[in-house]
Scaffold this motif. Structure first.
Motif, PDB file in Angstrom:
ATOM      1  N   SER A  29     -12.106  96.968  85.976  1.00  0.00           N
ATOM      2  CA  SER A  29     -12.834  96.992  84.708  1.00  0.00           C
ATOM      3  C   SER A  29     -13.152  98.433  84.341  1.00  0.00           C
ATOM      4  CB  SER A  29     -14.129  96.176  84.821  1.00  0.00           C
ATOM      5  OG  SER A  29     -14.998  96.756  85.788  1.00  0.00           O
ATOM      6  N   GLY A  30     -13.742  98.613  83.158  1.00  0.00           N
ATOM      7  CA  GLY A  30     -14.117  99.964  82.764  1.00  0.00           C
ATOM      8  C   GLY A  30     -14.202 100.124  81.267  1.00  0.00           C
ATOM      9  N   LYS A  31     -14.220 101.387  80.850  1.00  0.00           N
ATOM     10  CA  LYS A  31     -14.307 101.687  79.427  1.00  0.00           C
ATOM     11  C   LYS A  31     -13.459 102.902  79.105  1.00  0.00           C
ATOM     12  CE  LYS A  31     -17.455 102.267  75.542  1.00  0.00           C
ATOM     13  NZ  LYS A  31     -18.866 102.230  75.085  1.00  0.00           N
ATOM     14  N   ILE A  32     -12.723 102.803  77.990  1.00  0.00           N
ATOM     15  CA  ILE A  32     -11.858 103.886  77.533  1.00  0.00           C
ATOM     16  C   ILE A  32     -12.373 104.417  76.209  1.00  0.00           C
ATOM     17  CG2 ILE A  32      -9.522 104.509  76.829  1.00  0.00           C
ATOM     18  CD1 ILE A  32      -8.473 102.295  78.582  1.00  0.00           C
ATOM     19  N   VAL A  90     -14.073 100.379  88.883  1.00  0.00           N
ATOM     20  CA  VAL A  90     -14.548 100.600  87.520  1.00  0.00           C
ATOM     21  C   VAL A  90     -13.983 101.942  87.061  1.00  0.00           C
ATOM     22  CG1 VAL A  90     -16.536 100.840  85.998  1.00  0.00           C
ATOM     23  CG2 VAL A  90     -16.667  99.326  87.998  1.00  0.00           C
ATOM     24  N   VAL A  91     -13.254 101.916  85.955  1.00  0.00           N
ATOM     25  CA  VAL A  91     -12.552 103.099  85.454  1.00  0.00           C
ATOM     26  C   VAL A  91     -13.279 103.674  84.250  1.00  0.00           C
ATOM     27  CG1 VAL A  91     -10.340 104.003  84.644  1.00  0.00           C
ATOM     28  CG2 VAL A  91     -10.388 102.002  86.144  1.00  0.00           C
ATOM     29  N   SER A  92     -13.392 104.986  84.216  1.00  0.00           N
ATOM     30  CA  SER A  92     -13.927 105.697  83.055  1.00  0.00           C
ATOM     31  C   SER A  92     -12.863 106.676  82.586  1.00  0.00           C
ATOM     32  CB  SER A  92     -15.205 106.451  83.432  1.00  0.00           C
ATOM     33  OG  SER A  92     -15.676 107.219  82.338  1.00  0.00           O
ATOM     34  N   LEU A  93     -12.596 106.676  81.264  1.00  0.00           N
ATOM     35  CA  LEU A  93     -11.480 107.484  80.760  1.00  0.00           C
ATOM     36  C   LEU A  93     -11.680 107.858  79.304  1.00  0.00           C
ATOM     37  CD1 LEU A  93      -8.509 108.550  80.891  1.00  0.00           C
ATOM     38  CD2 LEU A  93      -7.781 106.216  80.364  1.00  0.00           C
ATOM     39  N   ASP A  94     -11.428 109.126  78.987  1.00  0.00           N
ATOM     40  CA  ASP A  94     -11.367 109.604  77.602  1.00  0.00           C
ATOM     41  C   ASP A  94      -9.951 110.106  77.387  1.00  0.00           C
ATOM     42  OD1 ASP A  94     -11.468 110.885  75.159  1.00  0.00           O
ATOM     43  OD2 ASP A  94     -13.370 111.901  75.538  1.00  0.00           O
ATOM     44  N   THR A  95      -9.189 109.432  76.526  1.00  0.00           N
ATOM     45  CA  THR A  95      -7.769 109.756  76.392  1.00  0.00           C
ATOM     46  C   THR A  95      -7.523 111.140  75.799  1.00  0.00           C
ATOM     47  OG1 THR A  95      -7.590 108.760  74.174  1.00  0.00           O
ATOM     48  CG2 THR A  95      -7.226 107.320  76.085  1.00  0.00           C
ATOM     49  N   ASP A  99      -6.098 113.268  81.967  1.00  0.00           N
ATOM     50  CA  ASP A  99      -6.092 113.583  83.397  1.00  0.00           C
ATOM     51  C   ASP A  99      -7.412 114.185  83.866  1.00  0.00           C
ATOM     52  OD1 ASP A  99      -3.466 112.700  83.744  1.00  0.00           O
ATOM     53  OD2 ASP A  99      -2.662 114.604  83.060  1.00  0.00           O
ATOM     54  N   GLU A 100      -8.056 114.951  82.975  1.00  0.00           N
ATOM     55  CA  GLU A 100      -9.299 115.617  83.351  1.00  0.00           C
ATOM     56  C   GLU A 100     -10.495 114.664  83.410  1.00  0.00           C
ATOM     57  OE1 GLU A 100      -6.455 118.475  81.584  1.00  0.00           O
ATOM     58  OE2 GLU A 100      -7.282 116.550  80.936  1.00  0.00           O
ATOM     59  N   SER A 101     -10.424 113.561  82.667  1.00  0.00           N
ATOM     60  CA  SER A 101     -11.597 112.692  82.541  1.00  0.00           C
ATOM     61  C   SER A 101     -11.539 111.414  83.371  1.00  0.00           C
ATOM     62  CB  SER A 101     -11.811 112.310  81.067  1.00  0.00           C
ATOM     63  OG  SER A 101     -10.776 111.439  80.628  1.00  0.00           O
ATOM     64  N   ILE A 102     -10.370 110.995  83.781  1.00  0.00           N
ATOM     65  CA  ILE A 102     -10.275 109.715  84.475  1.00  0.00           C
ATOM     66  C   ILE A 102     -11.033 109.775  85.802  1.00  0.00           C
ATOM     67  CG2 ILE A 102      -8.077 110.246  85.621  1.00  0.00           C
ATOM     68  CD1 ILE A 102      -7.347 107.230  85.160  1.00  0.00           C
TER      69      ILE A 102
END
Length: 337
Positions: A29-32, A90-95, A99-102
């Motif tokens: 789960s997570g939020k992008i 739990v994944v957190s990511l800003d596209t 690579d820097e934010s995941i």
């Protein structure tokens, strides 16, 4: 009363055992932020699972997997993700800074944060081209330092499986060996294939229009060589751009030569594609696919590969811009083609 207590104890024991049983699936789960798509794909060569991403960027799903590294694809970019049944990731990511934010939290976070950090380190190796311009002793020192930094990252990461560690150690060796081979290739390009040196030649390659053609036949004009094959997807994606460039420079002091390195068994497929796609320029079939002397002399290990040769038969660049790149027109303008 004793019977009741005994019964409750048995129930609690059974419940406790069930809680301790490992889950036979991964919870992911997570939020992008700034999502590129309404779905994610987790995949390997033998597995694929599409996960719906909500309008607010959140997602959640379960996956039953074989333990290993998978590709985590958001519709535009991808990352490596290590999955094992029982993980609750739990994944957190800003596209915008993929690579820097995941980052990862939850069960299984350590190994996946390691993979994210390792990926950034690998990218960093390629960011500065100066690594490939130093003398060999200095390069060897830098490679040793790079290898040491990768091992340090691996050694400080907690809760890693022994098989994963062994695979990563092999991977570090493979990565540094690949960098070393790139260095050797670039040194070759910058010396043997340096600008102004006489170009390696091809002789009597079959011409689609009939007869044979050699590089010496084209002296007096610039020669833009495209080394490709019918099975090569990236090569075929360049075809429309190459047609545009050929049209723009039609009648100018340049010949466009496409050399197929298809195997002999695919000779008819080559002829069919040239005809069906109405490929222009001079279409040639190499004499021995990857083992052709021209290919080996130019150290061509991947295609498409583009080469520019001047009217005297000397090298302008052994690794020219692709037709899809604006840099090609800039180069042609500089040469006043």
């Amino acid at each position: 009363m004793k019977k009741v207590i005994y019964f409750l104890s048995i129930v609690l024991l059974i419940t406790s055992c069930k809680k301790d049983e490992p889950k036979e699936y991964v919870t992911l789960s997570g939020k992008i932020l700034n999502q590129n798509s309404d779905s994610l794909v987790v995949r390997s060569r033998v597995y694929s699972k599409t996960i719906k991403v909500n309008a607010d960027g959140t997602f959640s799903d379960t996956l039953k997997v074989a333990t290993g590294v998978y590709n985590f694809f958001d519709g535009a970019e991808s990352a490596s993700i290590y999955l094992k049944n029982g993980f609750e990731l739990v994944v957190s990511l800003d596209t915008k800074q993929f690579d820097e934010s995941i980052s990862f939290t939850g069960e299984g976070a350590e190994v996946n944060n390691y993979l994210a950090a390792r990926s950034l380190m690998q990218e960093g190796v390629f960011e500065n081209d100066s690594l490939f311009k130093v003398e060999k002793p200095i390069f060897d020192e830098k490679i040793a330092g790079i290898k040491e930094s990768f091992h340090a990252l691996l050694n400080k990461t907690q809760n890693l499986d022994s098989l994963f560690i062994a695979d990563e150690q092999k991977g570090i060796d493979g990565f540094t060996q690949y960098i070393a081979s790139m260095y050797e290739e670039k040194q070759y390009l910058n010396t043997v294939l340096a600008k102004g040196n006489v170009s390696p030649k091809f002789t009597d390659y079959e011409n689609f229009k009939g007869g044979t053609t050699s590089l010496d036949d084209l002296k007096g004009k610039y020669v833009y060589v495209d080394v490709w094959a019918t099975w090569c997807g990236p090569c075929k994606r360049e075809i429309p751009f190459l047609k545009e460039v050929e049209k723009a420079y039609h009648g100018k002091n340049i010949e466009f030569v496409s050399i197929s390195i298809d195997q002999a068994k695919d000779h008819e497929a080559w002829k069919q594609m040239v005809a069906e796609k109405e490929l222009g320029g001079i279409q040639l079939f190499a004499d021995n696919d990857w083992k052709s002397q021209f290919v080996t002399d130019y150290k061509i290990n991947g295609i498409p590969r583009f080469i520019l040769i001047d009217p005297q038969g000397n090298i302008v660049t052994p690794d020219a811009p692709r037709p899809s790149s604006d840099d090609l027109k800039v180069l042609f303008d500089e040469l006043k083609i």
